[in-house]
Enzyme design. Structure first.
Site, PDB file in Angstrom:
ATOM      1  N   CYS A  64       0.810  -1.219   0.000  1.00 48.43           N
ATOM      2  CA  CYS A  64       0.000   0.000   0.000  1.00 48.43           C
ATOM      3  C   CYS A  64       0.847   1.275   0.000  1.00 48.43           C
ATOM      4  O   CYS A  64       1.423   1.632  -1.017  1.00 48.43           O
ATOM      5  CB  CYS A  64      -0.971  -0.024   1.178  1.00 48.43           C
ATOM      6  SG  CYS A  64      -2.401   1.073   0.973  1.00 48.43           S
TER       7      CYS A  64
ATOM      8  N   HIS B 196      -3.882  -6.148   1.744  1.00 42.60           N
ATOM      9  CA  HIS B 196      -3.714  -6.268   3.185  1.00 42.60           C
ATOM     10  C   HIS B 196      -4.281  -7.617   3.612  1.00 42.60           C
ATOM     11  O   HIS B 196      -4.482  -8.507   2.798  1.00 42.60           O
ATOM     12  CB  HIS B 196      -4.455  -5.133   3.896  1.00 42.60           C
ATOM     13  CG  HIS B 196      -3.943  -3.772   3.572  1.00 42.60           C
ATOM     14  ND1 HIS B 196      -2.763  -3.280   4.079  1.00 42.60           N
ATOM     15  CD2 HIS B 196      -4.456  -2.772   2.808  1.00 42.60           C
ATOM     16  CE1 HIS B 196      -2.570  -2.049   3.655  1.00 42.60           C
ATOM     17  NE2 HIS B 196      -3.579  -1.709   2.866  1.00 42.60           N
TER      18      HIS B 196
END
Length: 238
Positions: free
Chosen positions: A93, A190
């Site tokens: 990310c 994630h």
């Protein structure tokens, strides 16, 4: 016992959505494979270690990226050299974005990256959130959870980490998720990513061991729980 060193980048500022689980997974699986592990946490202002075998970094808010950006630029030559030398890395990310050329926020602020990936990221009008399934030739189905507003576009000489089967991926348009160059993986997944995708963790360990020792001597690991977690994740709606 042979030892490998894991460097965790910026755990104080870039460690949300359970990204610490990626470090824990690699550490534990390396130990199960019969290797000892030295874990080094690197935060702004710390001394960059002389020897590194695996680099792992997580996600963070725009504020976290602002905190680390100057320090990241200062260690960019070391990270770039490691990447070109084949050091395996996984960045998620926010750090995935900053391993690219730049991240331009919706407010027009440009946060420079370090250019390991030839990618660029632009702040989008809405968040891309939900369960995601991608597929790669090397790792098969990859399951995770995405939560990002940045829209990332791959440039030349960059391969996607996976092709999206369910979810948005890098930008919701080109059907790609993440990026790969050398032995560096960037991704928006994630979850944490690695507990449900142990093949990726083992690949990171294998690359590190091949680079450090010239061989990888794996053990057989019972992945029943990981397989069950993957099955449940695959069945969940977007």
């Amino acid at each position: 016992m042979k030892q490998i060193t894991i460097l965790q980048l910026y755990p104080n500022d870039m460690n949300i959505y359970g990204d610490w689980g990626n470090v824990l997974t690699v550490k534990r699986r390396a130990e199960w494979h019969g290797y000892s592990v030295k874990l080094i946490e690197y935060n702004p202002g710390d001394t960059f270690p002389e020897s590194v075998d695996i680099v792992i970094g997580g996600g963070g808010q725009d504020s976290g990226q602002s905190v680390i950006q100057a320090d990241l630029q200062s260690i960019a030559p070391r990270l770039t050299k490691l990447a070109k030398d084949g050091t395996p890395m996984l960045v998620i990310c926010g750090l995935y974005q900053l391993f690219g050329n730049f991240f331009k926020t919706r407010d027009g602020i440009t946060i420079p990256g370090i250019g390991i990936f030839n990618i660029e990221t632009h702040g989008g009008p809405e968040r891309l959130i939900g369960n995601i399934v991608t597929e790669s030739e090397q790792f098969g189905q990859i399951v995770g959870y995405e939560n990002h507003s940045g829209l990332t576009y791959l440039g030349k000489d960059v391969q996607p980490f996976g092709v999206v089967r369910k979810g948005a991926g890098n930008n919701g348009q080109d059907n790609y998720e993440g990026a790969r160059v050398h032995n560096v993986i960037g991704s928006y997944l994630h979850g944490s990513l690695l507990p449900k995708n142990p093949a990726i963790a083992d690949w990171l360990i294998e690359q590190a061991c091949m680079r450090r020792f010239g061989a990888f001597e794996p053990s057989v690991i019972n992945d029943t729980l990981a397989d069950q977690a993957r099955k449940i994740a695959l069945e969940r709606p977007r």
